[in-house]
Design a protein around this motif. Structure first.
Motif, PDB file in Angstrom:
ATOM      1  N   GLN A 128       0.812  -1.220   0.000  1.00 56.20           N
ATOM      2  CA  GLN A 128       0.000   0.000   0.000  1.00 56.20           C
ATOM      3  C   GLN A 128       0.846   1.271   0.000  1.00 56.20           C
ATOM      4  O   GLN A 128       0.310   2.379  -0.057  1.00 56.20           O
ATOM      5  N   GLY A 129       2.164   1.126   0.090  1.00 51.45           N
ATOM      6  CA  GLY A 129       3.041   2.290   0.088  1.00 51.45           C
ATOM      7  C   GLY A 129       3.129   3.008   1.415  1.00 51.45           C
ATOM      8  O   GLY A 129       3.637   4.133   1.482  1.00 51.45           O
ATOM      9  N   LYS A 130       2.670   2.371   2.488  1.00 49.30           N
ATOM     10  CA  LYS A 130       2.708   3.012   3.805  1.00 49.30           C
ATOM     11  C   LYS A 130       3.977   2.678   4.585  1.00 49.30           C
ATOM     12  O   LYS A 130       4.264   3.297   5.605  1.00 49.30           O
ATOM     13  N   ALA A 131       4.730   1.692   4.131  1.00 47.25           N
ATOM     14  CA  ALA A 131       6.026   1.335   4.718  1.00 47.25           C
ATOM     15  C   ALA A 131       6.928   0.865   3.594  1.00 47.25           C
ATOM     16  O   ALA A 131       6.468   0.188   2.665  1.00 47.25           O
ATOM     17  N   LEU A 132       8.209   1.224   3.676  1.00 46.71           N
ATOM     18  CA  LEU A 132       9.159   0.772   2.666  1.00 46.71           C
ATOM     19  C   LEU A 132       9.731  -0.601   3.007  1.00 46.71           C
ATOM     20  O   LEU A 132       9.988  -1.414   2.117  1.00 46.71           O
ATOM     21  N   TYR A 133       9.950  -0.838   4.298  1.00 43.12           N
ATOM     22  CA  TYR A 133      10.500  -2.102   4.780  1.00 43.12           C
ATOM     23  C   TYR A 133       9.725  -2.519   6.030  1.00 43.12           C
ATOM     24  O   TYR A 133       9.078  -1.696   6.665  1.00 43.12           O
ATOM     25  N   VAL A 134       9.867  -3.795   6.399  1.00 39.58           N
ATOM     26  CA  VAL A 134       9.241  -4.268   7.628  1.00 39.58           C
ATOM     27  C   VAL A 134      10.238  -5.075   8.447  1.00 39.58           C
ATOM     28  O   VAL A 134      11.223  -5.615   7.921  1.00 39.58           O
ATOM     29  N   GLY A 135       9.952  -5.142   9.753  1.00 42.21           N
ATOM     30  CA  GLY A 135      10.815  -5.883  10.657  1.00 42.21           C
ATOM     31  C   GLY A 135      10.024  -6.446  11.813  1.00 42.21           C
ATOM     32  O   GLY A 135       8.803  -6.269  11.909  1.00 42.21           O
ATOM     33  N   ILE A 136      10.736  -7.114  12.699  1.00 45.06           N
ATOM     34  CA  ILE A 136      10.134  -7.718  13.884  1.00 45.06           C
ATOM     35  C   ILE A 136      10.989  -7.374  15.093  1.00 45.06           C
ATOM     36  O   ILE A 136      12.176  -7.060  14.966  1.00 45.06           O
TER      37      ILE A 136
END
Length: 329
Positions: A159-167
């Motif tokens: 959706q373009g709301k985050a470039l990367y993700v993590g935990i």
């Protein structure tokens, strides 16, 4: 007077590749946990954020519940961003998280798609951003299927709301599962945020191997053991410290007493290295992780922490001495 970033801001800070991604993080990142809420003077918070950027800190780590009041740290950051840092947005890494309790009812914490997506929308509104650079699942949810939590992270990127993700705070086994699901979805896990310091070394028992095998970066929170690995507790508990004010087992009088000899011996080694204890502790943690998150209550404290990058190497003898100190009773 409008803020102008220091022209030499990239001359000292090392920037390190995060796992197998194209993203580089500063060795020192700034966490907006306790000292950027409603209970702190705004001018001091602003001064720390601007000085951090001038020192080459490009990564600002937040979460939905940071304050106090929950959400207040994101609001403070958003105000400084609007007032001073908007022109530098593309030079910054902004991260936030969700997982702990944020609002009442069954949809206000943990790892459901409902909660995570709503929380990110709220965080973006508080900070005045269209997207964050990194969004974390702040803690694993024992009841929500991992596929749902990771699916929400994948959706944020699409959706373009985050470039990367993590935990954050996931066990080695949970990390393997999360990384596998995210890889299959086409949104790799960029980074893991564990607790790590000389006094908290659980990640060395499996997690670091998992991260290396999966090409995942790491960023440590509490690398100074909530202030124990600084000069603040060399003579016991100061009356104005968090240890004196909070009901915190690790920073209780007994907890400090258990570590006092270690702290004093480590401080002597740090002096021989030409560093403060805090600087040595950060440099030591950076032997294992991509970046460390520091907290600060004043600009001078932040400047001291960034000074760690002047000496990030250790001799074999120094590392052996640190292990001997930590193992001593």
């Amino acid at each position: 007077m409008s803020y102008q970033a220091a022209v030499n801001r990239y001359e000292v800070m090392p920037y390190r590749r995060c796992g197998r991604s194209g993203l580089k993080l500063p060795a020192i990142s700034l966490g907006l946990w306790h000292n950027f809420g409603d209970n702190k003077p705004y001018d001091n918070s602003r001064a720390m954020l601007l000085r951090a950027f001038d020192l080459g800190i490009t990564h600002f780590d937040l979460a939905n519940n940071y304050g106090p009041r929950p959400g207040a740290a994101e609001e403070t950051f958003g105000k400084v961003l609007k007032q001073d840092l908007r022109a530098y947005r593309d030079e910054m890494i902004v991260s936030t998280k969700a997982g702990w309790e944020m609002w009442p009812g069954p949809y206000g914490e943990w790892g459901s798609r409902k909660y995570l997506m709503a929380s990110l929308d709220q965080s973006l509104q508080r900070m005045g951003l269209d997207y964050v650079d990194i969004f974390y699942s702040h803690r694993p949810d024992p009841e929500t299927p991992m596929e749902e939590t990771m699916g929400a992270l994948d959706a944020m990127v699409r959706q373009g709301k985050a470039l990367y993700v993590g935990i954050s705070s996931y066990s080695p086994e949970q990390t393997v599962e999360a990384a596998k699901i995210l890889k299959e979805l086409g949104t790799p896990c960029l980074i893991h945020q564990p607790k790590y310091s000389m006094f908290e070394r659980e990640i060395e028992r499996g997690l670091t191997d998992v991260l290396a095998a999966n090409g995942i970066g790491s960023i440590a929170f509490c690398p100074l053991a909530q202030g124990l690995l600084t000069s603040r507790y060399l003579d016991g508990i100061p009356q104005d410290s968090r240890a004196a004010a909070l009901d915190n087992h690790f920073l209780s009088e007994q907890g400090v007493a258990l570590q006092l000899t270690h702290i004093q011996k480590l401080n002597e080694l740090a002096k021989r290295r030409g560093q403060t204890l805090a600087q040595m502790a950060l440099a030591w943690a950076l032997l294992t992780v991509t970046s460390v998150i520091v907290g600060a209550s004043r600009v001078s404290q932040l400047e001291e922490n960034v000074g760690a990058v002047a000496n990030l190497s250790f001799s074999a003898a120094e590392l052996l001495e640190i292990e001997a100190i930590l193992a001593s009773t």
